[in-house]
Write a protein that holds these residues in place. Structure first.
Motif, PDB file in Angstrom:
ATOM      1  N   ILE A 154     -23.168 -24.897  56.272  1.00 41.54           N
ATOM      2  CA  ILE A 154     -22.137 -23.733  56.748  1.00 41.54           C
ATOM      3  C   ILE A 154     -20.890 -24.193  56.258  1.00 41.54           C
ATOM      4  O   ILE A 154     -20.159 -23.421  55.676  1.00 41.54           O
ATOM      5  N   ARG A 155     -20.554 -25.321  56.480  1.00 43.04           N
ATOM      6  CA  ARG A 155     -18.979 -25.566  56.032  1.00 43.04           C
ATOM      7  C   ARG A 155     -18.908 -25.985  54.660  1.00 43.04           C
ATOM      8  O   ARG A 155     -17.748 -25.519  54.209  1.00 43.04           O
ATOM      9  N   VAL A 164     -27.556 -27.828  59.203  1.00 44.74           N
ATOM     10  CA  VAL A 164     -27.331 -26.845  59.152  1.00 44.74           C
ATOM     11  C   VAL A 164     -25.569 -26.653  59.205  1.00 44.74           C
ATOM     12  O   VAL A 164     -24.895 -25.881  58.366  1.00 44.74           O
ATOM     13  N   LYS A 165     -24.967 -27.588  60.048  1.00 46.44           N
ATOM     14  CA  LYS A 165     -23.510 -27.214  60.259  1.00 46.44           C
ATOM     15  C   LYS A 165     -22.968 -27.601  59.070  1.00 46.44           C
ATOM     16  O   LYS A 165     -21.871 -27.198  58.327  1.00 46.44           O
ATOM     17  N   GLY A 166     -23.621 -28.731  58.104  1.00 49.61           N
ATOM     18  CA  GLY A 166     -23.012 -29.021  56.818  1.00 49.61           C
ATOM     19  C   GLY A 166     -23.146 -28.022  55.845  1.00 49.61           C
ATOM     20  O   GLY A 166     -22.040 -27.849  55.132  1.00 49.61           O
ATOM     21  N   ASN A 181     -31.582 -32.982  66.072  1.00 46.34           N
ATOM     22  CA  ASN A 181     -30.170 -33.337  65.607  1.00 46.34           C
ATOM     23  C   ASN A 181     -29.975 -33.277  64.352  1.00 46.34           C
ATOM     24  O   ASN A 181     -28.814 -32.964  63.841  1.00 46.34           O
ATOM     25  N   GLU A 183     -29.616 -29.790  63.258  1.00 45.17           N
ATOM     26  CA  GLU A 183     -28.424 -29.145  63.571  1.00 45.17           C
ATOM     27  C   GLU A 183     -27.187 -29.849  62.733  1.00 45.17           C
ATOM     28  O   GLU A 183     -26.248 -28.805  62.214  1.00 45.17           O
ATOM     29  N   HIS A 184     -27.151 -30.957  62.275  1.00 43.51           N
ATOM     30  CA  HIS A 184     -26.135 -31.460  61.492  1.00 43.51           C
ATOM     31  C   HIS A 184     -26.311 -31.013  59.892  1.00 43.51           C
ATOM     32  O   HIS A 184     -25.250 -30.652  59.380  1.00 43.51           O
TER      33      HIS A 184
END
Length: 114
Positions: A23-24, A19-21, A13, A16-17
């Motif tokens: 990318i954003r 990597v998403k951050g 988790n 995942e958070h």
């Protein structure tokens, strides 16, 4: 086993958070550069592994040895504890004429009547 599953779930988790951050927050140029660098490092590590394969260790793994040692010691402690409980139970029940006394060294002992 449940703890390992919970730790793995938390780790995934967080990853995942993260990597998403990233990318954003990143531009496409930065992401492309990062992908190139990661690909180059991965390729270099793969090439090094192919050139110098790992030789399996000839010595015995550490954990089984440690677990065997700890298991042996715990079994000895459990046996000594059981033996002490049996002796204490015998001392409590006693036989006619026996008494439980504290000896000169401060330990319980069984003494027969004279």
């Amino acid at each position: 086993m449940i703890d390992l599953e919970r730790q793995a779930s938390v780790f995934l988790n967080i990853t995942e958070h993260l990597v998403k951050g990233v990318i954003r927050q990143s531009s496409p140029k930065h992401l492309a550069a990062a992908a190139v660098v990661v690909g180059a490092v991965d390729g270099a590590l793969y090439w090094r592994q192919q050139k110098h394969p790992r030789v399996p260790s000839q010595r015995q793994p550490v954990w089984p040895v440690v677990l065997e040692h700890v298991s042996t010691r715990m079994a000895a402690h459990a046996e000594r504890h059981t033996r002490g409980e049996d002796r204490w139970r015998q001392a409590e029940l006693g036989r006619p004429g026996d008494t439980c006394c504290i000896g000169s060294h401060g330990h319980w002992s069984r003494r027969g009547s004279l």
